[in-house]
Design an enzyme around this catalytic site. Structure first.
Site, short mmCIF file in Angstrom:
data_model
loop_
_atom_site.label_atom_id
_atom_site.label_comp_id
_atom_site.label_asym_id
_atom_site.label_seq_id
_atom_site.Cartn_x
_atom_site.Cartn_y
_atom_site.Cartn_z
N ASP A 38 0.88 -1.18 0.00
CA ASP A 38 0.00 0.00 0.00
C ASP A 38 0.91 1.22 0.00
OD1 ASP A 38 -2.38 1.59 0.31
OD2 ASP A 38 -1.83 1.87 2.40
N SER A 39 0.30 2.41 -0.16
CA SER A 39 1.09 3.63 -0.09
C SER A 39 1.55 3.91 1.33
CB SER A 39 0.25 4.81 -0.59
OG SER A 39 -0.86 5.00 0.27
N TYR B 171 -0.62 8.51 -2.48
CA TYR B 171 -0.68 8.20 -3.90
C TYR B 171 -1.88 8.91 -4.54
CZ TYR B 171 2.61 4.18 -3.72
OH TYR B 171 3.70 3.37 -3.61
N CYS C 184 -4.39 -1.36 -1.87
CA CYS C 184 -4.50 0.07 -2.11
C CYS C 184 -5.48 0.27 -3.26
CB CYS C 184 -3.12 0.61 -2.48
SG CYS C 184 -3.11 2.33 -3.00
N THR D 49 -6.14 3.05 -4.83
CA THR D 49 -5.60 3.95 -5.84
C THR D 49 -4.72 3.16 -6.81
OG1 THR D 49 -5.58 5.66 -4.13
CG2 THR D 49 -4.36 6.13 -6.14
N GLU E 80 -2.22 8.34 8.44
CA GLU E 80 -0.75 8.16 8.54
C GLU E 80 -0.21 8.81 9.82
OE1 GLU E 80 1.77 6.71 6.26
OE2 GLU E 80 -0.03 5.65 5.63
N CYS F 197 -10.83 3.31 0.12
CA CYS F 197 -9.40 3.57 0.34
C CYS F 197 -9.03 2.79 1.58
CB CYS F 197 -9.17 5.07 0.56
SG CYS F 197 -7.49 5.46 1.12
N THR F 198 -7.95 2.03 1.50
CA THR F 198 -7.63 1.14 2.62
C THR F 198 -7.17 1.90 3.87
OG1 THR F 198 -5.44 0.80 1.65
CG2 THR F 198 -7.11 -0.88 1.20
N HIS F 199 -6.89 3.19 3.74
CA HIS F 199 -6.58 3.97 4.94
C HIS F 199 -7.84 4.28 5.76
CE1 HIS F 199 -2.66 4.72 3.14
NE2 HIS F 199 -2.28 5.33 4.24
N1 DGL Z 1 -4.59 3.49 0.84
C1 DGL Z 1 -4.61 3.88 -0.51
C2 DGL Z 1 -5.93 3.60 -1.17
O1 DGL Z 1 -6.54 2.62 -0.81
C3 DGL Z 1 -3.95 5.16 -0.93
C4 DGL Z 1 -4.09 6.36 -0.11
C5 DGL Z 1 -3.14 7.42 -0.64
O2 DGL Z 1 -1.94 7.17 -0.58
O3 DGL Z 1 -3.59 8.46 -1.12
O4 DGL Z 1 -6.35 4.28 -2.06
#
Ligand code: DGL
Length: 279
Positions: A17-18, A49, A80, A82, A160, A192-194
């Site tokens: 992931d990012s 990302y 991720c 993205t 983050e 988004c996994t975050h």
């Molecule tokens: N966690 C990522 C996603 O699922 C990317 C978040 C990012 O780096 O902008 O999209």
């Protein structure tokens, strides 16, 4: 080819992931595939990302994949959205091993969950702009579905930073989610996994009646099915053969260790810093 370089049933599963967000997927992989070794790479040094261009996202995602391939992983989970939205095809072409992405499973879960057909999708700007989620849900959902998309770029920074449940996170969530709340959605895809790191504040802001879709468990299920299908699923282990989880980041290893451990709710004994531009 050197036979040691060919992934086997005993090889680890690679996840990237990012940054920290993919740990939400790793956690489910650990739960559903408890006998698999894993190698996790979080590109925190180059996150986010979601604000980058298509070409940059593809370049970063391919480097992340090559790093994992160096660890002789037997499958790659793109944890991720993205990177899944922009780089799934190039990764699949180059990897030569099974590759799983997160968008299909999330879209399927949302289409199955909605009762009113009013679905919200939140993700990074790059994911929203790609339209990949929108098309996937529209294809899978019954007729008459109405989809509202919203980019929530600040969520990634909050995640983050470890600001998962404070007042700033609450105010940002209230602001981003107000239009979706007004639209009366009954299902909200955390695209988004975050975002699952901020699940509590997101649920608070959107209201308890809205069903949140976090594709992590679905992706882990898909990974299990795929490994089984290709005969690479690790069977039960003997005591003398413990499972190993390795963690890599392109930013501070100590910071990753602390925040990653807090999220996974078990100690991350060590994390290693990677010069990812090398790949
Ligand atoms: N966690 C990522 C996603 O699922 C990317 C978040 C990012 O780096 O902008 O999209």
């Amino acid at each position: 080819m050197n036979p040691d370089a060919i992934p086997s049933l005993r090889s680890p599963v690679g996840i990237f992931d990012s940054g920290l967000g993919g740990l939400t997927v790793l956690k489910e992989v650990m739960r559903l595939l408890p006998d698999e070794d894993t190698v996790y790479f979080g590109d925190s040094g180059r996150a986010p990302y979601g604000t980058k261009s298509h070409d940059t996202i593809v370049k970063f995602a391919l480097q992340d994949m090559r790093f994992l391939l160096e660890h002789r992983v037997k499958a790659i989970v793109i944890a991720c959205n993205t990177a899944s939205a922009h780089a799934f095809d190039p990764i699949r072409e180059e990897a030569g091993i099974p590759v799983l992405e997160v968008i299909g499973p999330g879209a399927r879960a949302a289409a199955a969950a909605t009762r009113t057909g009013r679905i919200g999708i939140i993700g990074t700007q790059a994911t929203v702009d790609s339209g990949v989620y929108l098309r996937a849900v529209e294809t899978l959902a019954p007729l008459g579905v109405v989809i509202h998309q919203q980019a929530c770029p600040l969520f990634v920074g909050l995640a983050e930073e470890g600001w998962w449940e404070n007042d700033i996170a609450r105010r940002v969530a209230a602001e981003y989610l107000a239009p979706l709340k007004r639209a009366g959605i009954d299902t909200l895809v955390l695209g988004c996994t975050h975002y699952p790191l901020l699940k509590r504040v997101i649920q608070e802001a959107i209201g308890p009646e809205v069903r949140l879709i976090d594709s992590a468990a679905e992706v882990a299920r898909a990974a299990k099915a795929r490994l089984e299908q290709v005969g690479l699923l690790h069977g039960p282990r003997a005591d003398a053969d413990p499972v190993r989880h390795a963690y890599y980041t392109s930013d501070s290893a100590e910071r990753f260790r602390q925040l990653g451990g807090a999220f996974l709710r078990h100690e991350v004994p060590e994390a290693h810093k990677v010069e990812i531009e090398r790949f």
